[in-house]
Design an enzyme around this catalytic site. Structure first.
Site, PDB file in Angstrom:
ATOM      1  N   GLY A 185       0.832  -1.208   0.000  1.00 35.37           N
ATOM      2  CA  GLY A 185       0.000   0.000   0.000  1.00 35.37           C
ATOM      3  C   GLY A 185       0.857   1.244   0.000  1.00 35.37           C
TER       4      GLY A 185
ATOM      5  CB  VAL B 145       2.184   0.089   3.798  1.00 35.40           C
ATOM      6  CG1 VAL B 145       2.106  -1.030   4.841  1.00 35.40           C
ATOM      7  CG2 VAL B 145       1.664   1.397   4.384  1.00 35.40           C
TER       8      VAL B 145
ATOM      9  CE  LYS C  90       1.685   5.649   7.714  1.00 32.38           C
ATOM     10  NZ  LYS C  90       0.512   6.106   8.501  1.00 32.38           N
TER      11      LYS C  90
ATOM     12  CG  ASP D  15      -8.613   9.801   7.731  1.00 30.81           C
ATOM     13  OD1 ASP D  15      -9.590  10.112   7.005  1.00 30.81           O
ATOM     14  OD2 ASP D  15      -7.526   9.415   7.278  1.00 30.81           O
TER      15      ASP D  15
END
Length: 430
Positions: free
Chosen positions: A72, A79, A94, A187
């Site tokens: 990702g 990631v 990350k 979020d």
């Protein structure tokens, strides 16, 4: 602990995980007679083995982690999947490039780390360790290999009523836990709801999270994705954190049950108007209790919006039963207090973790010199991974189940809610 490799001639004593402060010829001779522990072998390789050193330099290894493919990416980060060289557990790495982080991004990152340090819950992605090199910062996170909620709905369509209950109840439990310790996510969206391989839900990405001293503290930063943003965010006024997360949960629930978003528009201006006015339509085929819950959440006035406690006790979620009472509540205490705990319930798990550490080569001296509350320490990463393993073996990370029809919803609802509040400290439903 220093991760940076500057020379292949560095001796492994630079890694404070070793006990000895000096090494001479006698020590090296002793090493040939006594088999090295996994920890000794790894630290030796990181300082002496050319292949391992090369992997560290080119980024194929980060600290104790072997890096694999990308899974990702975000605005400031990528990631990658990795696994721990000692425990063999998969993790999500990350990666953030320091040169690309401005002052605001650094502040958000600091908040993200601070929030995740405080969070220990089955439905929240865990932070195992933070690794820093001269050019990059790495957050070592729990790996959830089942994809995210957004992709699953886009690929497979809306969820059944029972599946929606199981998923939403876990999100709700995570948010309730966060709000109890004054952390606001800000979020919450389908892309940030992940699935573990066993179907357990994990709330992720705390980049916009904030910790307040009181849940009634006013906030003023617009955060998150516009389709999930509460009306008060579009009014450019100060707002309370918990109702903003609650609104996003309402949008998430609508998306899960229908496969579409409640607020849709061609332009940002039209989307803003729809959200401020609370203009959306509920399909008539949606079950009545679910309709009632969504309508209670998507109230444009924050004060009229359902509180998390009301959502917990609603009729729609009544049949959902969590398995977490199998796990000692204290197992989610801060890590240092866990190590020092004298609770008989925890004794077996603590001994199991210590036994695993000893098998890898960590000694009592290591435990004394490396406190697991410091995330920028490889010992912390190993400790937290092993602790999580032990918790999972005792029922942690099991998705809840739906136990069937409820005969008397009103009476059963009150009884069930009271029962959860008092018996399931693991969920922190207080």
């Amino acid at each position: 602990v220093q991760y940076q490799i500057t020379s292949s001639r560095l001796h492994h004593r630079l890694y404070s995980l070793t006990d000895s402060s000096e090494t001479g010829p006698e020590d090296e001779e002793a090493e040939t007679r006594v088999p090295l522990t996994p920890l000794q072998k790894l630290t030796n390789d990181m300082c002496k083995d050319e292949k391992t050193i090369k992997e560290l330099i080119i980024g194929r290894r980060v600290g104790f982690y072997k890096v694999r493919g990308e899974i990702g990416y975000g605005t400031f980060s990528r990631v990658k999947m990795a696994f721990h060289a000692l425990t063999k557990d998969k993790v999500a790495l990350k990666m953030l490039d320091k040169a690309r982080l401005d002052i605001q991004a650094q502040r958000l990152l600091s908040r993200e780390i601070s929030s995740m340090e405080s969070l220990q819950h089955p439905n929240v992605v865990r932070l195992y360790e933070v690794v820093e090199t001269p050019s990059r910062l790495y957050l070592v996170l729990e790996y959830a290999g089942g994809g995210d909620l957004h992709n699953r709905i886009c690929n497979e369509g809306k969820f059944s009523d029972n599946s929606s209950k199981i998923i939403f109840a876990q999100i709700l439990s995570a948010i309730k836990y966060m709000h109890n310790i004054n952390i606001i996510h800000r979020d919450l969206k389908a892309e940030n709801v992940l699935f573990a391989s066993n179907g357990c839900v994990k709330v992720a990405d705390f980049g916009f999270s904030t910790q307040v001293s009181n849940r009634n503290d006013a906030l003023d930063t617009f955060c998150g994705s516009p389709p999930y943003a509460a009306p008060e965010l579009f009014r450019d006024e100060s707002y309370l954190g918990p109702p903003v997360d609650v609104w996003a949960m309402g949008v998430l629930l609508f998306f899960m049950v229908t496969g579409t978003m409640p607020f849709r528009a061609e332009t940002m201006g039209k989307l803003r108007r729809c959200i401020i006015e609370g203009t959306y339509s509920v399909p008539p085929w949606m079950p009545g209790p679910c309709q009632k819950l969504i309508k209670g959440i998507l109230k444009t006035a924050p004060a009229e919006r359902y509180a998390v406690e009301q959502m917990m006790g609603c009729d729609w979620l009544l049949p959902v039963e969590f398995p977490w009472t199998l796990v000692p509540a204290e197992s989610l205490s801060p890590l240092q207090s866990l190590l020092e705990s004298e609770s008989k319930d925890l004794e077996e798990m603590v001994e199991e973790v210590r036994g695993s550490l000893e098998e890898l080569g960590f000694t009592t001296e290591h435990l004394r010199n490396n406190q697991p509350k410091d995330s920028r320490n490889p010992f912390t990463g190993v400790f937290r991974i092993l602790l999580h393993q032990a918790q999972k073996r005792r029922g942690c990370d099991c998705p809840p189940v739906v136990r069937g029809m409820v005969r008397d919803p009103k009476r059963e609802g009150l009884r069930a809610y009271r029962g959860l509040r008092h018996t399931s400290k693991f969920c922190v439903l207080s």
